[in-house]
Design an enzyme around this catalytic site. Structure first.
Site, PDB file in Angstrom:
ATOM      1  N   GLY A   1       0.813  -1.207   0.000  1.00  0.00           N
ATOM      2  CA  GLY A   1       0.000   0.000   0.000  1.00  0.00           C
ATOM      3  C   GLY A   1       0.850   1.261   0.000  1.00  0.00           C
ATOM      4  O   GLY A   1       2.004   1.271  -0.442  1.00  0.00           O
ATOM      5  N   SER A   2       0.292   2.335   0.549  1.00  0.00           N
ATOM      6  CA  SER A   2       0.868   3.679   0.396  1.00  0.00           C
ATOM      7  C   SER A   2       2.205   3.891   1.093  1.00  0.00           C
ATOM      8  O   SER A   2       2.828   4.939   0.923  1.00  0.00           O
ATOM      9  CB  SER A   2      -0.127   4.718   0.918  1.00  0.00           C
ATOM     10  OG  SER A   2      -1.330   4.658   0.187  1.00  0.00           O
ATOM     11  N   ALA A   3       2.669   2.928   1.881  1.00  0.00           N
ATOM     12  CA  ALA A   3       3.959   3.075   2.558  1.00  0.00           C
ATOM     13  C   ALA A   3       5.091   3.313   1.568  1.00  0.00           C
ATOM     14  O   ALA A   3       6.105   3.930   1.910  1.00  0.00           O
ATOM     15  CB  ALA A   3       4.245   1.838   3.409  1.00  0.00           C
TER      16      ALA A   3
ATOM     17  N   LYS B   1       5.010   5.160  -1.125  1.00  0.00           N
ATOM     18  CA  LYS B   1       4.846   6.379  -1.929  1.00  0.00           C
ATOM     19  C   LYS B   1       6.054   7.307  -1.844  1.00  0.00           C
ATOM     20  O   LYS B   1       6.276   8.119  -2.751  1.00  0.00           O
ATOM     21  CB  LYS B   1       3.568   7.111  -1.516  1.00  0.00           C
ATOM     22  CG  LYS B   1       2.303   6.418  -2.017  1.00  0.00           C
ATOM     23  CD  LYS B   1       1.040   7.132  -1.551  1.00  0.00           C
ATOM     24  CE  LYS B   1      -0.210   6.448  -2.118  1.00  0.00           C
ATOM     25  NZ  LYS B   1      -1.469   7.043  -1.607  1.00  0.00           N
TER      26      LYS B   1
END
Length: 678
Positions: A392-394, A396
Site C-alpha cells: 500500500g501507500s507506505a 509512496k
C-alpha cells in the site's frame, strides 16, 4: 665278505649323520640369521599395533543478545555411544544389539511400538536380520550355478530377495527392537563414534549400560548436549534449529559437509541463524586416539587434540525490547480480533522489524500468528523475511523520489486530486469518491494522495496529456525504470540480511498503464517487512542503504559461565549503495513523512503528533481480496527522531478488516517503549 658289508653300512651311516649334521647346521644358521638380522622386524610385526583416531563433537557456541543475555544455550544430556573395534563383524554387532536391548528402550516415550517400528524399519532391515539368524538356510536357497556368476555383494542381495514375507512375519517386538539397535550400530564406521541414543536416556538406562559395558563391547555412556532457550519461544523461529544425531548432516549437502570434516551423524544448523552461522557455532572436535592390537582390541586411548566448543554469537537484538514488541503485537491483535471477530476473521498475524537505520543492527524482529482454534499466539518472526505482502501507500516515498529524479515532476509541482479513469478500466481515486484538491508532492505524501502517484506513473510511461475516460499512450519500459528506482531502496531485491534464503517479493507480469499506476501506490508488487525496514532506513540515512544484520560480534568461548569470552570479530556497518537521487529531493520526502505524523490531516497525526521523540513516517493500506472476502493489508514505516535518527521500524498487518488502524497503534506503542527504555 661279512666285514665288507659292515664297512659299507658304517660308511652309509656316517654319510647320513653328516647330512643330518649339515641340515641341523643350516637350520641353526638360519635361526641365527632370523634372530640376529631379522629378529626386530618379526618381533615388531608380532607386537604391531594400529593407532586410529575418532572425532568427538563438542557443544555449539552460545547465542546472546546485545546486552549479553543468553538466548540459546547448551544443556547437558546423557548419551549412549558405540565405537566398534576394528574388524567387528555383523554377527558381533548383532550380539551387542541383543545385549543392549536388555539395557535400553529405543521406542520414544508415548509412542506405540508397532507403529514406531513400522515407520523406522524397512523390509530389507527385517530380511537382513533373518539372514543373520538363518545364514546357512538362506545361502542354500541360491543355487551353486547362480552363485558362480555373482560376486559377494550380488550373492548377498540375491539371497535377500529369496527371503519371503512368511520368513519375516513372525518377528516379535523384541526382535524389532534388536533390529532397530543393530541398525544404529551398523552406521558406525570402524573406530568412528556413533551415538545410539541421546534423547530421553533415563538414569536407569545410563546406569545399566555403565555397569554392563563388558557385555556390550564398544558401547559407552557419555554426556551430550541439547539446545536450551531461556527466553522460550521468543525469536526462536529466527534462531532456527539444529539437526538431531539421527538426522545428522543433510543428505542433499552430504559432500559439502564431509569435505569440511563433518561425520555423517554430526549435528548441524538446519535453519535460521543456526544454519547461517554454522561455521562459527560448530566448534572444534576433540580427537581421541585408539591403539589396537592385531586382533582389533582397543588397548589404549588418549586425547590427541583437545576439543573446544564453538564460538559465541552476540546478536544486535535487545531481548527486553523484543519481548515488549511481541507483547504489544499480541495485545493489539487480540483487542481487534475479540472486539470485531467477524470483520477481522482473516486478520491473524502482525509482523514488525525494529532497526538502527545508521548501522543496520536489528533491535527486534517480531511475528505473531493467532491460532483461532487454540486461542493462542505462535511466534512466526521468520515471516518478516520470508513472507511478502502488498504494502500500500507506505512505498509512496519511493514513488515521489522516482518522479522527482526522473524529471517527470519537479519540486512543488501540483496536481488536482480528483478521480481518474482510463478508457476501458475502472475509475481510480485516492479515497472512495474523494477529492483532495491541489497538492504538491509533500502534501501528497501527507494526505496519501493516489492521484499524485498515478500522474507520476503515467508521465514515466510517456503520457503527459491525460484526459478523463480517454485512452493513454504508454511505454512499457516505464515498469523497469520505476522498479530500478525502487531497487535502490531494497524494494524487490535482497536486503542482504544475514539469514538464509530471504524472499525478494513477487513482481507483476502485466506491464500496462493501469498496473503501473497501481504499482506507484503499492498495489501491485509485493515486499517483505524486512525490505520495508531497509527502505525507510535508507530515507532516514539521506539515501545510504545499509545491510540489516542480526550478528553484532563474535566472541571466543569462555570456560567460565560467569563471564563472556574475548572479542573474535566485530560486525561493522556494511553499505550496499547510495541511492542515485539528489539530497534536496530526499529532504522533500522526509518533510512529507514529517507532515504525515505531525500535521492535521496527516494519516498518522492522531497517534504521533504530540510525541517528544519527533517521529516521521508513512502509513499504508492495500486492498487485498482473501478467500473471497475484502480485506486490507495495513502497513507503517517510521523513524525517529527526524534529525539524527536512531531507530526505524516497519509493520505489516495482513488481511485486516476495513477501517482498522492497528498498524499505527502498534507503531506508536513500539516507539514509546523504545524511548522509555533509553
Amino acid at each position: 665278505m661279512e666285514k665288507k658289508k659292515q664297512s659299507n653300512f658304517l660308511t652309509r651311516l656316517n654319510i647320513l649323520f653328516l647330512i643330518i649334521f649339515i641340515l641341523f647346521s643350516v637350520l641353526i644358521i638360519q635361526l641365527g640369521v632370523i634372530q640376529i638380522l631379522n629378529g626386530k622386524e618379526f618381533r615388531a610385526d608380532i607386537e604391531r599395533t594400529n593407532l586410529e583416531t575418532i572425532k568427538v563433537p563438542t557443544p555449539r557456541g552460545k547465542i546472546y543478545d546485545r546486552n549479553y543475555h543468553v538466548i540459546a544455550d547448551n544443556q547437558p544430556s546423557k548419551a549412549i555411544t558405540y565405537t566398534p573395534a576394528k574388524g567387528t563383524t555383523a554377527e558381533q554387532r548383532l550380539l551387542v544389539a541383543k545385549n543392549l536391548s536388555e539395557l535400553i528402550n529405543v521406542v520414544p516415550k508415548g509412542e506405540n511400538p508397532e507403529m514406531y517400528f513400522d515407520k523406522e524399519l524397512t523390509e530389507r532391515d527385517l530380511k537382513e536380520y533373518w539372514y543373520l539368524l538363518n545364514k546357512e538356510k538362506a545361502t542354500n536357497r541360491l543355487s551353486v550355478k547362480k552363485r558362480a556368476n555373482m560376486d559377494n555383494g550380488e550373492q548377498y542381495n540375491a539371497t535377500l530377495e529369496l527371503i519371503t514375507e512368511e520368513d519375516i512375519s513372525s518377528f516379535t517386538i523384541k526382535d524389532k527392537e534388536i533390529i532397530r539397535i543393530k541398525k544404529e550400530l551398523d552406521k558406525a564406521m570402524e573406530l568412528n563414534r556413533h551415538i545410539i541414543k541421546s534423547e530421553g536416556v533415563t538414569k536407569e538406562e545410563y546406569a545399566k549400560v555403565a555397569e554392563n559395558m563388558a557385555m556390550v563391547p564398544g558401547v559407552n555412556v557419555e554426556l551430550d548436549w541439547n539446545r536450551a532457550y531461556p527466553y522460550g519461544s521468543t525469536i526462536k523461529s529466527l534462531l532456527g534449529t539444529v539437526t538431531s544425531h539421527r538426522e545428522g548432516i543433510p543428505a542433499d549437502k552430504k559432500e559439502y559437509f564431509l569435505s569440511l570434516g563433518y561425520s555423517f551423524n554430526d549435528r548441524v544448523g538446519k535453519s535460521g541463524l543456526e544454519q547461517q552461522y554454522e561455521s562459527i557455532l560448530r566448534g572444534r572436535k576433540q580427537q581421541i586416539g585408539y591403539k589396537t592390537n592385531r586382533q582389533g582390541d582397543i588397548i589404549e586411548t588418549k586425547v590427541v587434540v583437545e576439543g573446544q566448543r564453538g564460538k559465541d554469537l552476540i546478536l544486535s537484538i535487545d531481548m527486553e525490547l523484543q519481548q515488549t514488541v511481541d507483547r504489544i503485537i499480541i495485545e493489539e491483535l487480540r483487542k481487534i480480533i475479540k472486539k470485531y471477530p467477524h470483520d477481522n476473521r482473516h486478520m491473524t498475524e502482525a509482523l514488525a522489524v525494529v532497526i538502527e537505520p545508521k548501522t543496520g543492527e536489528l533491535l527486534a524482529v517480531s511475528g505473531q500468528h493467532y491460532n483461532r482454534e487454540k486461542d493462542t499466539f505462535e511466534n512466526v518472526a521468520y515471516k518478516t523475511i520470508y513472507e511478502q505482502h502488498i504494502p500500500g501507500s507506505a512505498v509512496k516515498g519511493a514513488t515521489v523520489l522516482a518522479g522527482l529524479q526522473s524529471g517527470v515532476v519537479v519540486q512543488g509541482e501540483t496536481f488536482y486530486d480528483k478521480p481518474m479513469k482510463i478508457k476501458g478500466t475502472p475509475e481510480k481515486s485516492s479515497y472512495t469518491n474523494s477529492t483532495l484538491g491541489w497538492l504538491n508532492e509533500i502534501d501528497a505524501l501527507k494526505e496519501s494522495s493516489n492521484i499524485y502517484m498515478f500522474n507520476i506513473a503515467l508521465r514515466m510511461g510517456g503520457e503527459y496529456n491525460y484526459q478523463y475516460n480517454m485512452p493513454v499512450t504508454f511505454n512499457m519500459d516505464a515498469f523497469q525504470e520505476m522498479r530500478n528506482y525502487f531497487y535502490q531502496f531494497g524494494l524487490g531485491v535482497e536486503t542482504g540480511v544475514d539469514f538464509p534464503n530471504e524472499a525478494t517479493g513477487y513482481k507483476g507480469t502485466d506491464p500496462v498503464a493501469g498496473n503501473l499506476m497501481d504499482f506507484a501506490i503499492g498495489q501491485y508488487d509485493t515486499y517483505t517487512t524486512m525490505q520495508l525496514a531497509q527502505y525507510v532506513s535508507t530515507i532516514a540515512n539521506d539515501g545510504l542503504r545499509v545491510k540489516p544484520h542480526f550478528l553484532k560480534e563474535v566472541r571466543n568461548p569462555n570456560t567460565s559461565d560467569e563471564t563472556i569470552g574475548s572479542v573474535y570479530k566485530n560486525m561493522n556497518t556494511e553499505a550496499i549503495n547510495r541511492i542515485e537521487m539528489d539530497l534536496v529531493n530526499i529532504k522533500r520526502v522526509q518533510e512529507g513523512f514529517r507532515r504525515v505524523f505531525q500535521e492535521p490531516r496527516g494519516t498518522a497525526f492522531a497517534e504521533f503528533h504530540d510525541k517528544k521523540y519527533n517521529a516521521v513516517g508513512k502509513t499504508g493500506t492495500a486492498e487485498n481480496e482473501f478467500e473471497g472476502d475484502y480485506t486490507e493489508n495495513l502497513t507503517l514505516i517510521s523513524y525517529a527522531p527526524m534529525e539524527n535518527p536512531e531507530v526505524a521500524l516497519a509493520i505489516v498487518v495482513p488481511h485486516a478488516g476495513q477501517g482498522e488502524h492497528v498498524n499505527a497503534i502498534i507503531g506508536e506503542r513500539i516507539l514509546d517503549a523504545y524511548f522509555d527504555m533509553k
